[in-house]
Write a protein that holds these residues in place. Structure first.
Motif, short mmCIF file in Angstrom:
data_model
loop_
_atom_site.label_atom_id
_atom_site.label_comp_id
_atom_site.label_asym_id
_atom_site.label_seq_id
_atom_site.Cartn_x
_atom_site.Cartn_y
_atom_site.Cartn_z
N GLY A 12 0.78 -1.23 0.00
CA GLY A 12 0.00 0.00 0.00
C GLY A 12 0.81 1.28 0.00
O GLY A 12 0.26 2.37 0.03
N SER A 13 2.13 1.17 -0.07
CA SER A 13 2.94 2.40 -0.02
C SER A 13 3.00 3.08 -1.38
O SER A 13 3.36 4.25 -1.46
CB SER A 13 4.33 2.10 0.52
OG SER A 13 4.91 1.08 -0.22
N THR A 17 1.48 1.99 -8.09
CA THR A 17 0.99 3.28 -8.58
C THR A 17 2.14 4.10 -9.18
O THR A 17 2.00 4.66 -10.28
CB THR A 17 0.34 4.06 -7.41
OG1 THR A 17 -0.68 3.24 -6.85
CG2 THR A 17 -0.24 5.38 -7.86
#
Ligand SMILES: Nc1ncnc2c1ncn2[C@@H]1O[C@H](COP(=O)(O)OP(=O)(O)O)[C@@H](O)[C@H]1O
Ligand SMILES: [Mg+2]
Length: 220
Positions: A12-13, A17
């Motif tokens: 999730g860091s 993305t």
């Protein structure tokens, strides 16, 4: 060809993305890019399936295939191969670090993220690899950003831009785009372009060759 690995065991860091957005920004800046995805969660493969735009080529591989695939990619004319890794320290992460010319460590300005990259950083030091932190999902302005940036700058290199928490990142990925395509004039796009410019300089590499290697390299 230069290999850039996105690594840190904290899920999730923002590894996937940043990998996507920087790949699109690199292509817009004239480089040819392909992505190797080592995470079974398949964030990038899913993104590519929703994508109408051109490139980048994306292939899912596992740790045992990485060295061989990267070796074969060197015969093609890609400027960059980006390697996205899972959110756990695994043999895959280690082989990605080993293959990398630059390791990008995304980190949110939270105590948990700031602790979580330590095993990854230890492996990077051991393998004597170049690396850079990227502060991601930061509040627009906060003492946390400054504190985190100060702490990271002591440990290693930090670009002169943070990637702020912005809806564009989530909306763009949902549509199979990078933020620079989704909202070219937006702040998120501006930050990502600036970050890519910084990374491109750091990899000291800017030729204009184009490639379609993954269609030729058979990935089992
Ligand atoms: N700068 C950002 N602004 C807003 N949301 C972000 C940003 N970076 C990542 N996210 C969101 O955070 C979540 C986790 O990001 P992801 O890239 O999947 O992390 P990782 O690959 O490290 O597990 C995703 O839902 C993504 O859309
Ligand atoms: Mg991911």
């Amino acid at each position: 060809m230069k290999a850039i690995a996105f690594v840190t065991q904290k899920g999730g860091s923002g590894k996937s993305t940043l990998c996507i957005n920087l790949a699109i920004a690199a292509m817009e800046a004239g480089s040819s890019v392909c992505i190797l995805e080592m995470d079974r969660q398949a964030t990038i493969t899913d993104w590519a399936e929703h994508r109408d735009g051109e490139g980048p080529e994306v292939a899912q591989i596992d740790a045992t295939q990485l060295d061989d695939v990267v070796d074969r990619l060197r015969d093609y004319d890609y400027d960059y191969v980006f390697i996205d890794t899972p959110g756990v320290d695994s043999p895959g992460t280690l082989s990605a670090i080993r293959a990398a010319d630059l390791c990008v460590i995304p980190c949110r300005p939270t105590p948990a993220d700031l602790r979580a990259f330590k095993p990854t950083l230890a492996a990077i030091y051991r393998l004597e690899k170049r690396f850079a932190f990227v502060l991601n999902q930061t509040p627009p302005r906060s003492y946390r950003n400054r504190d985190a940036a100060d702490g990271l700058a002591v440990l290693g290199v930090l670009p002169d831009v943070n990637i702020v928490m912005r809806n564009d990142h989530q909306d763009a990925i949902g549509m199979g785009q990078g933020v620079t395509e989704f909202n070219p004039q937006g702040q998120a796009a501006r930050e990502v372009r600036k970050l890519w410019g910084w990374i491109e300089k750091r990899t000291n590499f800017n030729n204009q060759n184009k490639g379609q290697a993954l269609t030729n390299v058979k990935v089992a």
